[in-house]
Enzyme design. Sequence first.
Site, PDB file in Angstrom:
ATOM      1  N   ARG A  84       0.847  -1.194   0.000  1.00  0.00           N
ATOM      2  CA  ARG A  84       0.000   0.000   0.000  1.00  0.00           C
ATOM      3  C   ARG A  84       0.881   1.241   0.000  1.00  0.00           C
ATOM      4  O   ARG A  84       1.782   1.385   0.811  1.00  0.00           O
ATOM      5  CB  ARG A  84      -0.887   0.017   1.236  1.00  0.00           C
ATOM      6  CG  ARG A  84      -1.557   1.364   1.469  1.00  0.00           C
ATOM      7  CD  ARG A  84      -3.029   1.283   1.352  1.00  0.00           C
ATOM      8  NE  ARG A  84      -3.666   2.578   1.544  1.00  0.00           N
ATOM      9  CZ  ARG A  84      -4.740   2.761   2.272  1.00  0.00           C
ATOM     10  NH1 ARG A  84      -5.279   1.742   2.900  1.00  0.00           N
ATOM     11  NH2 ARG A  84      -5.288   3.947   2.361  1.00  0.00           N
ATOM     12  N   ARG A  94      -6.613   1.377  -4.106  1.00  0.00           N
ATOM     13  CA  ARG A  94      -5.622   0.891  -3.147  1.00  0.00           C
ATOM     14  C   ARG A  94      -5.458  -0.619  -3.237  1.00  0.00           C
ATOM     15  O   ARG A  94      -6.415  -1.341  -3.536  1.00  0.00           O
ATOM     16  CB  ARG A  94      -5.973   1.332  -1.718  1.00  0.00           C
ATOM     17  CG  ARG A  94      -7.281   0.867  -1.122  1.00  0.00           C
ATOM     18  CD  ARG A  94      -8.507   1.748  -1.319  1.00  0.00           C
ATOM     19  NE  ARG A  94      -8.356   3.181  -1.261  1.00  0.00           N
ATOM     20  CZ  ARG A  94      -8.410   3.896  -0.138  1.00  0.00           C
ATOM     21  NH1 ARG A  94      -8.613   3.327   1.016  1.00  0.00           N
ATOM     22  NH2 ARG A  94      -8.299   5.193  -0.196  1.00  0.00           N
ATOM     23  N   ASP A  97      -6.792  -2.106   2.041  1.00  0.00           N
ATOM     24  CA  ASP A  97      -7.287  -1.198   3.064  1.00  0.00           C
ATOM     25  C   ASP A  97      -7.813  -2.074   4.191  1.00  0.00           C
ATOM     26  O   ASP A  97      -8.657  -2.946   3.958  1.00  0.00           O
ATOM     27  CB  ASP A  97      -8.436  -0.398   2.431  1.00  0.00           C
ATOM     28  CG  ASP A  97      -8.766   0.868   3.171  1.00  0.00           C
ATOM     29  OD1 ASP A  97      -8.020   1.250   4.084  1.00  0.00           O
ATOM     30  OD2 ASP A  97      -9.789   1.483   2.816  1.00  0.00           O
ATOM     31  N   ASP A  99      -9.667  -1.666   7.784  1.00  0.00           N
ATOM     32  CA  ASP A  99     -10.336  -0.704   8.664  1.00  0.00           C
ATOM     33  C   ASP A  99     -10.809  -1.392   9.926  1.00  0.00           C
ATOM     34  O   ASP A  99     -11.506  -2.415   9.858  1.00  0.00           O
ATOM     35  CB  ASP A  99     -11.558  -0.082   7.963  1.00  0.00           C
ATOM     36  CG  ASP A  99     -11.180   0.884   6.857  1.00  0.00           C
ATOM     37  OD1 ASP A  99     -10.104   1.517   6.958  1.00  0.00           O
ATOM     38  OD2 ASP A  99     -11.954   1.001   5.891  1.00  0.00           O
TER      39      ASP A  99
HETATM   40  N1  ROI Z   1     -15.455   1.420  -2.502  1.00  0.00           N
HETATM   41  C1  ROI Z   1     -15.723   0.112  -2.369  1.00  0.00           C
HETATM   42  N2  ROI Z   1     -16.672  -0.441  -3.107  1.00  0.00           N
HETATM   43  N3  ROI Z   1     -15.043  -0.663  -1.477  1.00  0.00           N
HETATM   44  C2  ROI Z   1     -14.075  -0.138  -0.676  1.00  0.00           C
HETATM   45  O1  ROI Z   1     -13.463  -0.872   0.119  1.00  0.00           O
HETATM   46  C3  ROI Z   1     -13.764   1.231  -0.792  1.00  0.00           C
HETATM   47  N4  ROI Z   1     -12.818   1.811  -0.020  1.00  0.00           N
HETATM   48  C4  ROI Z   1     -12.553   3.101  -0.081  1.00  0.00           C
HETATM   49  C5  ROI Z   1     -13.262   4.008  -1.048  1.00  0.00           C
HETATM   50  C6  ROI Z   1     -12.237   4.654  -1.940  1.00  0.00           C
HETATM   51  C7  ROI Z   1     -14.016   5.078  -0.236  1.00  0.00           C
HETATM   52  N5  ROI Z   1     -14.233   3.318  -1.862  1.00  0.00           N
HETATM   53  C8  ROI Z   1     -14.492   1.994  -1.732  1.00  0.00           C
HETATM   54  O2  ROI Z   1     -11.658   3.620   0.728  1.00  0.00           O
END
Ligand code: ROI
Length: 160
Positions: A84, A94, A97, A99
């Site tokens: 990343r 990315r 991610d 979270d």
């Molecule tokens: N959109 C989708 N569908 N899934 C994600 O994990 C995701 N993550 C993000 C942003 C760019 C907001 N859009 C996303 O961080």
Amino acid sequence: MNQDVYIGLGSNLESPISQIKQAVNAISKLPQTKLISSSSLYQSEPMGPQDQNQYINAVVKISTSLSPLPLLDELQAIEKQQGRVRKFERWGPRTLDLDLILYAEQTIQCERLTVPHYGMKERAFVILPLLEIEPDIQLPDGSLAAEIKNTLSLVGIHKL
Ligand code: ROI
């Protein structure tokens, strides 16, 4: 003390399915942590700029004695291991991610971390996999994920 924690995973670059599987494996090996369950993978339309690939999303449940910030450090280390690169573009593509969406029943507000995740109630790609592994889950404010689901458009997301 062990706490139940839910982590949202997302990727839309560099073989997203493999990125997510590799990340689940890395999470399962974290210190003081046990992987309890992982959702199916979901394919979803990007939220944010539309000139990017579809995402693969999932949610895992862990039981951990890591406190929130040490756990965040571990998750960011996994993101970094998997290539990343943080860009200036908001909501851009990315490779991975991770979270921290829920940490037991805690509400956390500090510079590095907001729990529950600030956007989770608007994101079908978080709520659907979360419900798959925890159908009765309640947020710290008392709202039920199952009721939040009814407020969301489920267009553009499907389970793989
Ligand atoms: N959109 C989708 N569908 N899934 C994600 O994990 C995701 N993550 C993000 C942003 C760019 C907001 N859009 C996303 O961080």
